[in-house]
Motif scaffolding. Structure first.
Motif: not given
Length: 702
Positions: A1-17
């Protein structure tokens, strides 16, 4: 696994501000895996972090699509796959803040900014047009680092201005998603596609994933895409590579040992998600399906088998043709853009050369009318632009007649490698609910038609698929070596008999051997007065005896070793392959001045024949009789010799055999051919090099 890139995305998104979040590298890992013996290229940098925003449904690896914007630890900003340097590298224990400004009243509206330790890294970067007006979610991708993500309420490092963090965002400015929740609120789905190899399985899967983006694909092809996105070069396809099992020859120990697949199998069932498990071979084998169902045996998973077998609906065929057309168009576009860029480069070079020549001319001849020069240059430039021969747009792709009519166009190397297909073909079955599935859905055809379709496909595949994993059994080896030794002994006894003086016969007395019924002879070594049945054998007869023994053994042992009621004989087109596998040499019809194997088999038709539809090599002896010695084949050979002699004496020259013993290299020796202390039999004159005998026990080529 040391050669692979992991990712995580939040479940709250921004639409303004305007909002921010922070990331801090708290540990940089240096895996201690030994690289000795590894020859693959490791992705660089070893430690990597990317921090930014992406849209819902985009890949979890930042930079894998155009639906994202990010800053990385190398001091770059990335818009999709395009990166450029804007600052210094990010170090351990430093805090990076990413500010997203979607406030239309701000002077930096629709920009993204990065701050290191509270200090601005670069000027605010404008968002790509494709991201404006869309909900953007905080996103982190990383490799070989441990990170701490801070969504609030207070920042680790204050900024030069006040900015609210994502955790304290106004409800009107954010959107919350719940992709991890089951559709019914209770169970996640595990979909198991079951389809015929090379008949639209992956096309159906791609269409399913497009319509159901919440599902996560578990497959080797997806793991390879992950590795490619992480910076590992895609391995060259090997001889056993396929769509189902692509090559994993990265030259890196932890990638080549298939540990990645084992980790994913172990972890996936612990993470509540909707999965589609794509294994073409395993999903067709009952035992493998049982293993999959055990892994996802928890009550929070609902297991559904999707049987994609038979004739696909019209909409599926239309979608496949649209995909092929788009792929062809993309290729044409890429080729056109490359050629266009090259033409433009050449045009610019020619333009600069003209300008240089004109400048030199001007210095030499004095001032000229600038208007004239500009007009001339303009005309030249216009001529150059109009004369590239490529047009203003790429050519339009079209489907060929074959592509328009193809129901299942081939993808890449094919769904299964020949070796994998030959190993598992006899075990292919369709799933049943009794195996442990909550539901079995037949997508294209009803159950009875799908079962019949698979059965017919398997029968046809058995006719055309080589059993590459098949190995000669111990029983074959023992019987073959015994018959070899027996034939060598016969040859030696023939030589000894010929050295004895022949008994004198009175005038007109008939040779007693001519009266003997060949098939009633009990001792082929002593028929009459010590004369063996094979006394008059020539080199061609010994070669035909060997051919009869080998072809009989081949078809008999193949049927037993294959242990498949659907494979009762060797297909004519596979005869060379199995003969080579069993005897480690090739059939040579040219030794008898023949052109094909069929003609060669025809001269020993008393033993075997090629017949049926499709034509296969079958035994001409009684199937209930177990042949333990080579006596019967010697009798067939003697009978054929006498018949040939009789017809030649009657003037029929068509039966005359033309035989040229081929000269070949010795074959590898088998161990324990002769009992310990027993000398190996000597090679006989009718045997070619590499023939029967101690050093070359596999038999010669006749």
């Amino acid at each position: 696994m040391q050669y692979l890139v992991a990712g995580a995305r939040a479940n709250v998104g921004i639409k303004s501000g305007r909002y921010m979040f922070e990331v801090k590298i708290i540990e940089a890992l240096n895996p201690a895996e030994a690289t000795a013996g590894s020859h693959g290229r490791t992705p660089q940098p070893r430690q990597l972090i990317r921090v930014g925003f992406s849209t819902q449904g985009s890949p979890l690896l930042l930079g894998d699509s155009d639906d994202c914007v990010y800053f990385d630890s190398e001091g770059c900003i990335g818009f999709g796959k395009n990166r450029r340097k804007i600052g210094d590298k990010l170090m351990r224990d430093q805090v990076v803040a990413v500010v997203l400004n979607l406030d239309p009243n701000s002077k930096n509206a629709f920009t993204v900014s990065a701050f290191r330790e509270g200090v601005r890294v670069a000027e605010p970067q404008p968002l790509p047009e494709a991201l404006k007006g869309r909900v953007l979610f905080p996103h982190v991708s990383y490799r070989n680092v441990s990170v701490q993500v801070n969504f609030g309420p207070s920042p680790f490092k204050p900024l030069p201005f006040k900015c609210r963090m994502v955790q304290t965002a106004a409800l009107a400015d954010v959107v919350e998603t719940h992709n991890d929740k089951p559709a019914d609120g209770k169970q996640h789905e595990v979909v198991v596609p079951v389809g015929v190899p090379d008949e639209g399985t992956f096309d159906w899967l791609d269409d399913f994933l497009q319509k159901n983006p919440s599902f996560v694909e578990l497959s080797d092809r997806k793991l390879q895409e992950w590795a490619t996105s992480s910076g590992l070069p895609r391995p060259r396809p090997g001889p056993n590579a396929s769509n189902d099992k692509p090559s994993f020859s990265y030259g890196l120990i932890s990638m080549d040992d298939m540990s990645l697949q084992r980790v994913v199998k172990s972890v996936a069932s612990m993470v509540p998600r909707n999965y589609v498990v794509m294994e073409v071979t395993s999903n067709l084998v009952k035992e493998d399906r049982a293993d999959l169902l055990r892994r996802f045996g928890a009550a929070n998973f609902r297991k559904t088998a999707m049987v994609v077998v038979g004739k696909p609906p019209a909409e599926h065929s239309a979608a496949v043709q649209a995909r092929i057309l788009q792929e062809k168009q993309n290729k044409l576009d890429n080729d056109w853009n490359v050629k266009k860029a090259e033409k433009e480069r050449i045009r610019q070079v020619m333009k600069r050369n003209k300008e240089a020549v004109n400048a030199a001319k001007k210095l030499k001849e004095g001032d000229e009318s600038k208007d004239e020069e500009k007009a001339k240059e303009g005309d030249d430039t216009k001529d150059d632009e109009d004369d590239d021969g490529l047009g203003k747009e790429p050519p339009k792709a079209e489907l060929t007649e074959e592509e328009k009519t193809a129901v299942f166009p081939k993808r890449g190397a094919g769904d299964l490698a020949p070796l994998a297909l030959s190993k598992s073909l006899t075990n292919f079955t369709l799933p049943e609910k009794s195996e442990g599935f909550d539901e079995v859905k037949y997508v294209w055809e009803p159950a009875d038609k799908a079962s019949e379709y698979l059965r017919n496909w398997v029968l046809e595949a058995k006719r055309t698929t080589l059993l590459e994993h098949l190995q000669p059994s111990k029983a074959f080896t023992e019987k073959f070596l015994t018959w070899q030794k027996q034939q060598v002994e016969w040859s030696q006894k023939q030589s000894a008999f010929k050295q004895k003086p022949k008994p004198e016969r009175k005038g007109g007395e008939e040779d007693p051997m001519a009266k003997i019924d060949i098939f009633s002879v009990e001792d082929v070594n002593d028929v009459v007065d010590g004369e063996p049945l094979y006394a008059n054998f020539g080199p061609e007869d010994w070669a035909l005896l060997q051919l009869r023994c080998e072809l009989y053994l081949l078809q008999d042992c193949f049927r037993k070793d294959a242990d498949d009621p659907d494979r009762l004989g060797i297909p004519e087109g596979h005869l060379n392959y199995y003969y080579q596998k069993y005897f480690r040499k090739t059939l040579q019809p040219q030794a008898f001045h023949l052109k094909s194997n069929s003609e060669l088999v025809a001269i020993v038709k008393d033993t075997v024949s090629v017949s049926g539809s499709p034509p296969v090599l079958i035994n001409q002896l009684s199937a209930d009789v177990e042949v333990d010695t080579a006596d019967i084949f010697l009798k067939f050979t003697e009978e054929a010799r006498r018949e040939r002699k009789r017809r030649l004496e009657a003037g029929d020259e068509t039966v005359k055999l033309k035989y040229t013993p081929p000269v070949v290299q010795p074959m590898p020796a088998l161990k324990a051919v002769n009992p310990v202390g027993t000398p190996a039999p000597k090679a006989q004159p009718w045997q070619s090099r590499g023939g029967w005998g101690g050093a070359q026990p596999w038999g010669g080529r006749w």
